[in-house]
Design a protein around this motif. Sequence first.
Motif, PDB file in Angstrom:
ATOM      1  N   TRP A 113     -51.319 -33.185  64.756  1.00  0.00           N
ATOM      2  CA  TRP A 113     -50.340 -34.024  65.435  1.00  0.00           C
ATOM      3  C   TRP A 113     -51.012 -35.347  65.801  1.00  0.00           C
ATOM      4  N   HIS A 114     -50.269 -36.432  65.653  1.00  0.00           N
ATOM      5  CA  HIS A 114     -50.794 -37.752  65.987  1.00  0.00           C
ATOM      6  C   HIS A 114     -50.012 -38.301  67.176  1.00  0.00           C
ATOM      7  N   GLY A 115     -50.727 -38.680  68.232  1.00  0.00           N
ATOM      8  CA  GLY A 115     -50.090 -39.254  69.410  1.00  0.00           C
ATOM      9  C   GLY A 115     -50.919 -40.388  69.970  1.00  0.00           C
ATOM     10  N   ARG A 284     -46.424 -37.282  70.476  1.00  0.00           N
ATOM     11  CA  ARG A 284     -47.029 -36.651  69.312  1.00  0.00           C
ATOM     12  C   ARG A 284     -46.025 -36.401  68.180  1.00  0.00           C
ATOM     13  N   PRO A 335     -47.512 -43.045  66.225  1.00  0.00           N
ATOM     14  CA  PRO A 335     -46.971 -42.086  67.194  1.00  0.00           C
ATOM     15  C   PRO A 335     -45.818 -42.697  67.986  1.00  0.00           C
TER      16      PRO A 335
END
Length: 341
Positions: A113-115, A284, A335
């Motif tokens: 997950w990218h946040g 995210r 994100p």
Amino acid sequence: MRRRLAPAALLLPLALLLTACGGNSAASAGGDTDGSGSLTLNVGDQKGGSEAILRAAGELKNLDYKIKWSTFTSGPPLLEAVNAGAVDIGGVGNTPPVFAAGAGSKISVVAAWHGTSKGDTILVPNDSKLTKPADLKGKSVAVAQGSSAHYQLVASLRKAGLSPSDIKVKYLQPADALAAFTSGKVDAWAVWDPYTSQVLKAEQGRVLTTGDGVTNGLTFQVAAPKALADKKKTAAVKDYLERLRRAYTWVYDHEQEWAEVWAKDTGLPEDVALAAVKRTYTTRIEVAVDKPLIASEQEIADTFTQLKLIPRKVDFADFTDPRFNGDLPPSTTTPRPSEGS
């Protein structure tokens, strides 16, 4: 750095690790099935992590397998449990897999997950005279060794023209670090949400700097290769990841509801939980385990190798498994914006 530990010491011994577990169940290796023949997926978690999200989103219903939860204080001991076979899959930040890989652990990053990294902070007391990362020179900083906060600290120092040898690093797990921070035994604390929100809401400190624009903002689900070699376990992992994906989608539009569940589970005040949800968790987006992601993690690995905190060159690609990517967006996807608190 004044204190350097051998690779084996970067991860807690399994015996200590298991006694530190909490949640719904113990972290015993157990076997693949319970007495009735039902498949059991052993899942490692952290405070306010996957279990809270799944429960709040109603994604723990109608399972074809059982989940045995184990809660850990941070990513490094969780991944030691994955390596030991006590946990099949678990969620961690961007740095624990690098240290685990450096120690030769048997792990595979299967989802990401990218946040934003606004919840990853270096905190200082309200009355501190420190105003920028460069001011940390000669000061004591608490951090959980091998955690995502560890790299955030290193990267923030590097951006300020410093190295870890310029400060006094105090390796402490979050509970001990919080006590040291609030009692004035350390000058600063590198940490992540919900601890960031906890300190800020209690007005026990302020943010010196965040990891936004400094770290990659990635979090992972990491599985045991042994579990992925089992067809039934692999099917359970696939289903589990799909449920997590739906749960995160649900959270984007139900911040208050999730914060209420999370607060109840963790004992955090509801306003602290909601602040962390807005600052960190709803930013995210799930992304593919792809080449740019591997390159970003490789940079972290190379940094710790250069600092001699990892004893050997790590090829991070060897510790990833992209089979669950499907049609996910690339890891370079922007994100969602953070609302902060």
